[in-house]
Design an enzyme around this catalytic site. Structure first.
Site, short mmCIF file in Angstrom:
data_model
loop_
_atom_site.label_atom_id
_atom_site.label_comp_id
_atom_site.label_asym_id
_atom_site.label_seq_id
_atom_site.Cartn_x
_atom_site.Cartn_y
_atom_site.Cartn_z
N LYS A 167 31.98 -2.58 -14.05
CA LYS A 167 30.94 -1.91 -14.11
C LYS A 167 29.86 -1.90 -13.16
O LYS A 167 30.12 -2.74 -11.88
CB LYS A 167 30.44 -2.29 -15.46
CG LYS A 167 29.31 -3.52 -15.38
CD LYS A 167 28.40 -3.85 -16.47
CE LYS A 167 27.54 -5.15 -16.13
NZ LYS A 167 26.21 -4.39 -15.48
N HIS A 197 32.99 -7.99 -18.43
CA HIS A 197 33.40 -9.46 -18.66
C HIS A 197 32.81 -10.08 -19.87
O HIS A 197 33.14 -11.20 -20.35
CB HIS A 197 32.68 -10.18 -17.42
CG HIS A 197 31.10 -10.11 -17.31
ND1 HIS A 197 30.30 -9.51 -16.73
CD2 HIS A 197 30.15 -11.22 -18.11
CE1 HIS A 197 28.97 -9.59 -17.14
NE2 HIS A 197 28.94 -10.80 -17.73
N LYS A 201 34.44 -13.44 -22.75
CA LYS A 201 33.66 -14.80 -23.28
C LYS A 201 34.50 -15.25 -24.66
O LYS A 201 34.85 -14.44 -25.79
CB LYS A 201 32.22 -14.50 -23.70
CG LYS A 201 31.38 -14.26 -22.38
CD LYS A 201 30.09 -13.91 -22.55
CE LYS A 201 29.36 -13.50 -21.36
NZ LYS A 201 28.87 -14.63 -20.38
N GLU A 235 17.17 -12.49 -20.77
CA GLU A 235 17.17 -13.56 -19.73
C GLU A 235 15.62 -13.96 -19.47
O GLU A 235 14.90 -13.22 -19.20
CB GLU A 235 17.72 -13.00 -18.52
CG GLU A 235 19.42 -12.48 -18.60
CD GLU A 235 20.02 -11.79 -17.48
OE1 GLU A 235 20.58 -12.48 -16.73
OE2 GLU A 235 19.66 -10.64 -17.39
N HIS A 259 27.81 -3.71 -22.18
CA HIS A 259 27.83 -5.03 -22.63
C HIS A 259 27.29 -5.13 -24.07
O HIS A 259 28.23 -5.60 -25.22
CB HIS A 259 27.06 -6.22 -21.82
CG HIS A 259 27.37 -6.50 -20.52
ND1 HIS A 259 28.65 -6.32 -20.08
CD2 HIS A 259 26.72 -6.74 -19.45
CE1 HIS A 259 28.77 -6.48 -18.88
NE2 HIS A 259 27.77 -6.85 -18.30
N LYS A 355 14.66 -8.56 -18.87
CA LYS A 355 14.38 -9.80 -17.77
C LYS A 355 13.01 -10.58 -17.97
O LYS A 355 12.33 -9.78 -18.64
CB LYS A 355 14.45 -9.14 -16.36
CG LYS A 355 15.85 -8.45 -16.05
CD LYS A 355 16.96 -9.41 -15.69
CE LYS A 355 18.15 -8.81 -14.87
NZ LYS A 355 19.29 -9.52 -14.70
#
Length: 506
Positions: A167, A197, A201, A235, A259, A355
């Site tokens: 991506k 990704h 997980k 995050e 995601h 963020k």
């Protein structure tokens, strides 16, 4: 680490050569090579396997090996790294290192593709090749065109040729369609592995096991019993050294069509007829195509201001390196999705990512409807219950919040909680999440990868929001670092009589 979908007695992947474009980049050092090291340690790679690094940076095979070895050693004991083993096994790394080769490569030079073709023809791994594009998005089309012109994607004599593309896959619906069309001119869809990704997980893959392997859950996984779903990817860090990348991307493009929508498909798709890759991806595609196009009113954005986190002063987004001082790029995005199908019609899916938020947290919270007969007395001020929370990171597991009888002579309900933690039930070795994805790619199992129609359906859902934000002159709401995000996000749910579950440090 043995990938969870590997056989009980896992077999090595077939022999092949992996060509890594972008061999000296961060992704290769931080994720790809640790994953190859872990697969080697689990005896899941064939002895004939070869790895060729291709990058415009001048290196030799020896200097590249030394860099990767040093990088791998630096991860030991570093809890902040995605891969942090206690030690590096010397024999395992030696096995990988002796299979590493390097070529200085100009992505735009036809001669370099011709030279690569000659080198691959001499590979001891046979004719099967995986071309891994660990490069910036602007090089995707260029490399694919070069591979196609050189005939490097042609399959023969039972050997495979596969493309792994990272991506971001496009920056909007038109660019995603254009990139898909460009790739499919030189490769078949069966050769293309668009990687996310998040799907590597363990707790994300475990969603299918939870839903379809337990009779107590799947019958309740529908609108008659589910009130709403909240998906969070928060995050505490800022954009760090990615200011230039983030300026052209923003929180929505960076996280939502890939995601977060991957989490939506895992949690909401209908039951596939089998675990066959196309059966699974067909159901994911149906789910994505059933998402009603978002309106501007269905989305909220924000940008972090200057402040403090854990006693440290942190700059505003517009004070970060390589960020415009008048930037209108969002560092927070929240959306309300509606899925138009029989299972989920009327159930809102609330997504948020950002963020500089209160903590690192990736979760899926399913809020079930209350019992139809509410005749049992509850403790005053009882917090939200009937919630099943799947914890993806940082402490994988599941939490169930429900009501139980409080101790005492009266029938009074109080809050109760049940916790399942992966690390208490399973012996999971350190991994980066790419191990399973790489293993599946080598086996030719595309079930954990995105198909062209899935990519385009994801972008189609968010395109109206991107268009609305592009034309809007409204100021971006600011939010305080270490908070749960802008107040406008709270209003998004308040309109429906709901509220976000608070971000909480584990």
């Amino acid at each position: 680490m043995i990938p969870p979908n590997a056989p009980a007695n896992p077999i090595p992947a077939p022999p092949c050569t992996i060509v890594v474009f972008g061999a000296v980049g961060d992704l290769t050092k931080r994720l790809l090579m640790p994953a190859i090291y872990n697969l080697a340690g689990s005896a899941l790679l064939d002895d004939a396997m070869q790895i060729i690094g291709a990058d415009h940076n001048v290196r030799t095979a020896e200097t590249w090996r030394a860099e990767l070895s040093s990088e791998l050693e630096s991860f030991t004991g570093d809890a902040s790294a995605e891969f942090h083993p206690d030690h590096i096994d010397a024999s395992t790394w030696a096995w990988v290192a002796e299979r590493l080769d390097y070529v200085v490569f100009d992505f735009e030079a036809a001669a370099d593709y011709g030279n690569l073709k000659e080198r691959l023809a001499k590979s001891t791994a046979g004719g099967s090749v995986i071309f891994y594009l660990a490069v910036a998005q602007r090089f995707f089309g260029t490399i694919v065109d070069g591979l196609g012109r050189a005939g490097l994607l042609e399959e023969s004599d039972g050997a495979f040729r596969r493309l792994v593309i990272e991506k971001p896959f496009g920056s909007d619906l038109p660019s995603a369609r254009e990139l898909n069309a460009r790739i499919l001119k030189v490769a078949s869809e069966a050769q293309v592995y668009r990687i996310d990704h998040f799907l590597g997980k363990e707790p994300v893959q475990g969603i299918m096991a939870l839903r379809f392997g337990n009779g107590m859950f799947e019958p309740m996984w529908q609108r008659e019993y589910v009130d709403s779903v909240q998906i969070t990817a928060a995050e505490p860090i800022g954009v760090e050294k990615r200011g230039a990348f983030y300026e052209s991307t923003g929180a929505l493009r960076d996280m939502v069509p890939n995601h977060l929508f991957s989490l939506v498909t895992m949690i909401a798709m209908d039951t596939p007829r089998s675990l066959d890759a196309e059966a699974v991806r067909n159901e994911k595609a149906k789910l994505l195509e059933a998402i009603l196009p978002l309106r501007g009113a269905d989305a909220v954005r924000g940008q972090y201001a200057a402040g403090t986190i854990d006693g440290r002063n942190v700059p505003a987004y517009t004070g970060e390196n390589r960020v415009a001082r008048d930037s209108r790029t969002e560092t927070y995005a929240a959306l309300k999705l509606q899925v138009d199908n029989g299972r989920w019609n009327g159930v809102p899916f609330y997504l948020r990512t950002g963020k500089r938020l209160a903590c690192h947290q990736t979760t899926i919270a399913i809020q079930f409807r209350p019992a139809l007969q509410q005749f049992l007395p509850s403790t005053p001020g009882l917090s939200a219950t009937n919630i099943l929370t799947l914890r993806i990171a940082p402490d994988p597991g599941m939490t169930t919040e429900f009501r139980a009888k409080a101790p005492g002579p009266l029938m009074q309900l109080g809050p109760a909680r049940s916790v399942f933690a992966y690390d208490e039930c399973f012996d999971e070795k350190p991994s980066v999440g790419y191990e399973t994805l790489l293993y599946h790619c080598m086996l030719g199992d595309a079930s954990l990868f995105q198909r062209d129609d899935m990519i385009e359906a994801s972008w189609a859902a968010v395109q109206p929001v991107l268009d609305d934000w592009k034309s809007s002159k409204d100021p971006l709401p600011a939010y305080v670092p270490g908070s749960d995000g802008p107040s406008a996000a709270d209003e998004l749910l308040a309109r429906d009589g709901r509220r976000w579950l608070p971000l909480a440090k584990p």
